[in-house]
Design a protein around this motif. Sequence first.
Motif, PDB file in Angstrom:
ATOM      1  N   GLU A   5       0.861  -1.180   0.000  1.00  0.00           N
ATOM      2  CA  GLU A   5       0.000   0.000   0.000  1.00  0.00           C
ATOM      3  C   GLU A   5       0.898   1.231   0.000  1.00  0.00           C
ATOM      4  N   VAL A   7       2.306   4.878   0.267  1.00  0.00           N
ATOM      5  CA  VAL A   7       1.977   6.156   0.896  1.00  0.00           C
ATOM      6  C   VAL A   7       3.215   7.039   0.860  1.00  0.00           C
ATOM      7  N   THR A  11       1.405  11.335   3.958  1.00  0.00           N
ATOM      8  CA  THR A  11       0.211  10.517   4.168  1.00  0.00           C
ATOM      9  C   THR A  11       0.444   9.463   5.240  1.00  0.00           C
ATOM     10  N   GLY A  12       1.570   8.785   5.171  1.00  0.00           N
ATOM     11  CA  GLY A  12       1.897   7.782   6.181  1.00  0.00           C
ATOM     12  C   GLY A  12       1.996   8.408   7.566  1.00  0.00           C
ATOM     13  N   GLN A  14       0.468  11.141   8.598  1.00  0.00           N
ATOM     14  CA  GLN A  14      -0.878  11.507   9.058  1.00  0.00           C
ATOM     15  C   GLN A  14      -1.600  10.287   9.615  1.00  0.00           C
ATOM     16  N   ARG A  15      -1.519   9.175   8.912  1.00  0.00           N
ATOM     17  CA  ARG A  15      -2.221   7.965   9.349  1.00  0.00           C
ATOM     18  C   ARG A  15      -1.654   7.396  10.643  1.00  0.00           C
ATOM     19  N   LEU A  16      -0.340   7.558  10.852  1.00  0.00           N
ATOM     20  CA  LEU A  16       0.299   7.038  12.067  1.00  0.00           C
ATOM     21  C   LEU A  16       0.461   8.105  13.151  1.00  0.00           C
ATOM     22  N   ARG A  17      -0.008   9.315  12.848  1.00  0.00           N
ATOM     23  CA  ARG A  17       0.119  10.451  13.776  1.00  0.00           C
ATOM     24  C   ARG A  17       1.575  10.751  14.096  1.00  0.00           C
ATOM     25  N   PHE A  46       2.884   1.173   3.496  1.00  0.00           N
ATOM     26  CA  PHE A  46       2.262   1.549   4.761  1.00  0.00           C
ATOM     27  C   PHE A  46       2.375   0.443   5.805  1.00  0.00           C
ATOM     28  N   ALA A  50       3.823   0.889   9.510  1.00  0.00           N
ATOM     29  CA  ALA A  50       2.995   0.578  10.677  1.00  0.00           C
ATOM     30  C   ALA A  50       3.677  -0.448  11.577  1.00  0.00           C
TER      31      ALA A  50
END
Length: 84
Positions: A5, A7, A11-12, A14-17, A46, A50
């Motif tokens: 996926e 990113v 973007t990565g 933002q998704r993982l803060r 991603f 993660a």
Amino acid sequence: MTPLEPVTAKTGGQRLRRTPATIRKWAQRYAARQIGRLGREKAYDFADLATIDGCIHRGEEVPATPEARDELRARLRESFRTAA
């Protein structure tokens, strides 16, 4: 293996803060899987980001390669399946 996926660091992050700078630092420090480009920016996997985030959060050593992190994700998935 999970499908890749792509990113960007933004973007990565933002998704993982996390900040994009943190994602780029992980890419360098932990050899995060780079899977090409999205426009002018590098694209990272991603799931790999993660996994790095999860290891850091749990206080575990981050596996040295993307392949080792793939194996870690597979083991974790299996342990959750058997626990359920």
